[in-house]
Design a protein around this motif. Structure first.
Motif, PDB file in Angstrom:
ATOM      1  N   UNK A  54      12.882   1.934  98.534  1.00  7.88           N
ATOM      2  CA  UNK A  54      12.942   2.987  98.495  1.00  7.88           C
ATOM      3  C   UNK A  54      12.010   3.299  97.296  1.00  7.88           C
ATOM      4  N   UNK A  55      12.375   2.484  96.225  1.00  9.18           N
ATOM      5  CA  UNK A  55      11.648   2.895  94.830  1.00  9.18           C
ATOM      6  C   UNK A  55      10.119   2.611  95.135  1.00  9.18           C
ATOM      7  N   UNK A  56      10.021   1.465  95.826  1.00  8.41           N
ATOM      8  CA  UNK A  56       8.490   1.171  96.149  1.00  8.41           C
ATOM      9  C   UNK A  56       7.652   2.285  96.867  1.00  8.41           C
ATOM     10  N   UNK A  57       8.235   2.857  97.911  1.00  8.27           N
ATOM     11  CA  UNK A  57       7.692   3.766  98.467  1.00  8.27           C
ATOM     12  C   UNK A  57       7.323   5.263  97.814  1.00  8.27           C
ATOM     13  N   UNK A  58       8.528   5.313  97.181  1.00  7.74           N
ATOM     14  CA  UNK A  58       8.369   6.676  96.184  1.00  7.74           C
ATOM     15  C   UNK A  58       7.376   6.428  95.184  1.00  7.74           C
ATOM     16  N   UNK A  59       7.194   5.335  94.448  1.00  7.61           N
ATOM     17  CA  UNK A  59       6.689   5.185  93.470  1.00  7.61           C
ATOM     18  C   UNK A  59       4.992   5.335  93.924  1.00  7.61           C
ATOM     19  N   UNK A  60       4.593   4.529  95.011  1.00  5.31           N
ATOM     20  CA  UNK A  60       3.414   4.626  95.578  1.00  5.31           C
ATOM     21  C   UNK A  60       2.989   5.985  96.129  1.00  5.31           C
ATOM     22  N   UNK A  61       3.779   6.682  96.682  1.00  5.85           N
ATOM     23  CA  UNK A  61       3.456   7.978  97.106  1.00  5.85           C
ATOM     24  C   UNK A  61       2.939   8.854  96.005  1.00  5.85           C
ATOM     25  N   UNK A  62       3.739   8.614  94.923  1.00  7.61           N
ATOM     26  CA  UNK A  62       3.444   9.569  93.769  1.00  7.61           C
ATOM     27  C   UNK A  62       2.088   8.902  92.957  1.00  7.61           C
ATOM     28  N   UNK A  63       1.995   7.823  93.087  1.00  6.92           N
ATOM     29  CA  UNK A  63       0.725   7.312  92.538  1.00  6.92           C
ATOM     30  C   UNK A  63      -0.486   7.644  93.312  1.00  6.92           C
ATOM     31  N   UNK A  64      -0.433   7.735  94.558  1.00  8.70           N
ATOM     32  CA  UNK A  64      -1.670   8.036  95.415  1.00  8.70           C
ATOM     33  C   UNK A  64      -1.982   9.494  94.939  1.00  8.70           C
ATOM     34  N   UNK A  65      -1.178  10.376  94.972  1.00  6.99           N
ATOM     35  CA  UNK A  65      -1.276  11.640  94.461  1.00  6.99           C
ATOM     36  C   UNK A  65      -1.977  11.758  93.375  1.00  6.99           C
ATOM     37  N   UNK A  66      -1.170  11.102  92.416  1.00  6.72           N
ATOM     38  CA  UNK A  66      -1.709  11.168  90.661  1.00  6.72           C
ATOM     39  C   UNK A  66      -2.945  10.600  90.492  1.00  6.72           C
ATOM     40  N   UNK A  88      17.267  -7.193 104.720  1.00  8.46           N
ATOM     41  CA  UNK A  88      16.917  -6.886 103.627  1.00  8.46           C
ATOM     42  C   UNK A  88      15.556  -7.189 103.204  1.00  8.46           C
ATOM     43  N   UNK A  89      14.618  -7.363 104.104  1.00  9.32           N
ATOM     44  CA  UNK A  89      13.132  -7.940 104.140  1.00  9.32           C
ATOM     45  C   UNK A  89      12.327  -6.679 104.554  1.00  9.32           C
ATOM     46  N   UNK A  90      11.260  -6.627 103.722  1.00  5.32           N
ATOM     47  CA  UNK A  90      10.342  -5.446 103.856  1.00  5.32           C
ATOM     48  C   UNK A  90       9.255  -5.849 104.758  1.00  5.32           C
ATOM     49  N   UNK A  91       8.785  -5.327 105.749  1.00  3.68           N
ATOM     50  CA  UNK A  91       7.854  -5.757 106.426  1.00  3.68           C
ATOM     51  C   UNK A  91       6.642  -4.891 106.222  1.00  3.68           C
ATOM     52  N   UNK A  92       5.538  -5.453 105.972  1.00  2.00           N
ATOM     53  CA  UNK A  92       4.336  -4.975 105.553  1.00  2.00           C
ATOM     54  C   UNK A  92       3.429  -4.575 106.698  1.00  2.00           C
ATOM     55  N   UNK A  93       2.281  -4.508 106.597  1.00  6.66           N
ATOM     56  CA  UNK A  93       1.236  -4.333 107.592  1.00  6.66           C
ATOM     57  C   UNK A  93       0.841  -5.845 107.935  1.00  6.66           C
ATOM     58  N   UNK A  94       0.708  -6.156 109.338  1.00  9.30           N
ATOM     59  CA  UNK A  94       0.489  -7.434 109.689  1.00  9.30           C
ATOM     60  C   UNK A  94      -0.918  -7.780 109.434  1.00  9.30           C
ATOM     61  N   UNK A  95      -1.780  -7.076 109.562  1.00 13.37           N
ATOM     62  CA  UNK A  95      -3.285  -7.581 109.651  1.00 13.37           C
ATOM     63  C   UNK A  95      -3.931  -8.459 110.440  1.00 13.37           C
ATOM     64  N   UNK A  96      -3.109  -9.310 110.680  1.00 17.99           N
ATOM     65  CA  UNK A  96      -3.754 -10.385 112.047  1.00 17.99           C
ATOM     66  C   UNK A  96      -2.657 -10.217 113.258  1.00 17.99           C
ATOM     67  N   UNK A  97      -3.256 -10.637 114.463  1.00 15.34           N
ATOM     68  CA  UNK A  97      -2.687 -10.681 115.659  1.00 15.34           C
ATOM     69  C   UNK A  97      -1.265 -11.575 115.574  1.00 15.34           C
ATOM     70  N   UNK A  98      -1.416 -12.727 114.912  1.00 13.48           N
ATOM     71  CA  UNK A  98      -0.418 -13.647 114.930  1.00 13.48           C
ATOM     72  C   UNK A  98       0.746 -13.056 114.178  1.00 13.48           C
ATOM     73  N   UNK A  99       0.385 -12.540 113.026  1.00 10.40           N
ATOM     74  CA  UNK A  99       1.611 -11.970 112.115  1.00 10.40           C
ATOM     75  C   UNK A  99       2.070 -10.732 112.788  1.00 10.40           C
TER      76      UNK A  99
END
Length: 204
Positions: A54-66, A88-99
């Motif tokens: 939660x802290x990660x996405x809130x911070x990044x949303x603000x930083x993108x605007x700033x 407890x695991x954050x799933x990011x963008x996979x970027x590859x088919x295998x991931x």
């Protein structure tokens, strides 16, 4: 990249700027029938040590605007960020088919919570509103063959969780739960409308 959307409506006093080049977010924001421009912010999206999702996405949303405030001094700037969380695991963008296939195998039969933060920065006053909207998806039990067919068909390599909820990805769902389905796609419009109202911007 800078673009422009101009529906048939007069500009608000402060111009609206979407701090994203995401086609998904542009299409969502266009639903509000407000004129807006968009530009891609350049920020470091690395997660900080011990930072919660939660802290990660809130911070990044603000930083993108700033990040765009200096070059857009009289704007209402919208920043948004999203992560998918499995346990407890954050799933990011996979970027590859295998991931992507591995992510979906891990999510098979499981509940995945999408945390989507939205920030609205008034670059004239410095006032910034920010909130995080959760949305939970339970995936069907999926085998490797079905997952590989889906990934080959839709190539969701730039999507947290490895599926496109606005497309064929919905076929992978068993159920969903949340207040705002637009948050799953990447921009929680219900919350954004509330934020815009506090800045004196009404949505038809």
């Amino acid at each position: 990249m800078i673009g422009w959307v101009q529906p048939n409506q007069e500009l608000t006093m402060l111009a609206l700027l979407l701090a994203s080049s995401s086609l998904y977010r542009r299409e969502l924001l266009a639903r509000l029938q407000l004129p807006f421009t968009w530009a891609s912010p350049d920020i470091d999206e690395t997660r900080q040590p011990a930072e919660s999702a939660i802290d990660l996405v809130r911070r990044l949303a603000m930083q993108k605007a700033q990040a765009l405030a200096g070059s857009h001094p009289n704007h209402l700037i919208i920043g948004s960020d999203q992560v998918a969380v499995l346990g407890e695991h954050i799933l990011g963008k996979p970027h590859t088919v295998e991931r992507a296939c591995e992510q979906l195998l891990a999510c098979s039969g499981q509940q995945v919570t999408f945390l989507t933060a939205v920030a609205l920065l008034n670059s004239a006053t410095g006032q910034c509103q920010v909130d995080c909207v959760p949305f939970t998806v339970k995936l069907r039990v999926l085998d490797r063959e079905r997952i590989e067919r889906y990934v080959a068909a839709e190539m969701p390599l730039d999507c947290a969780g490895s599926f496109k909820a606005e497309g064929l990805g919905v076929s992978l769902f068993e159920s969903t739960e949340g207040r705002d389905a637009t948050s799953l796609v990447g921009l929680p419009l219900i919350r954004l409308v509330d934020m815009l109202a506090l800045e004196g911007v009404s949505v038809p």
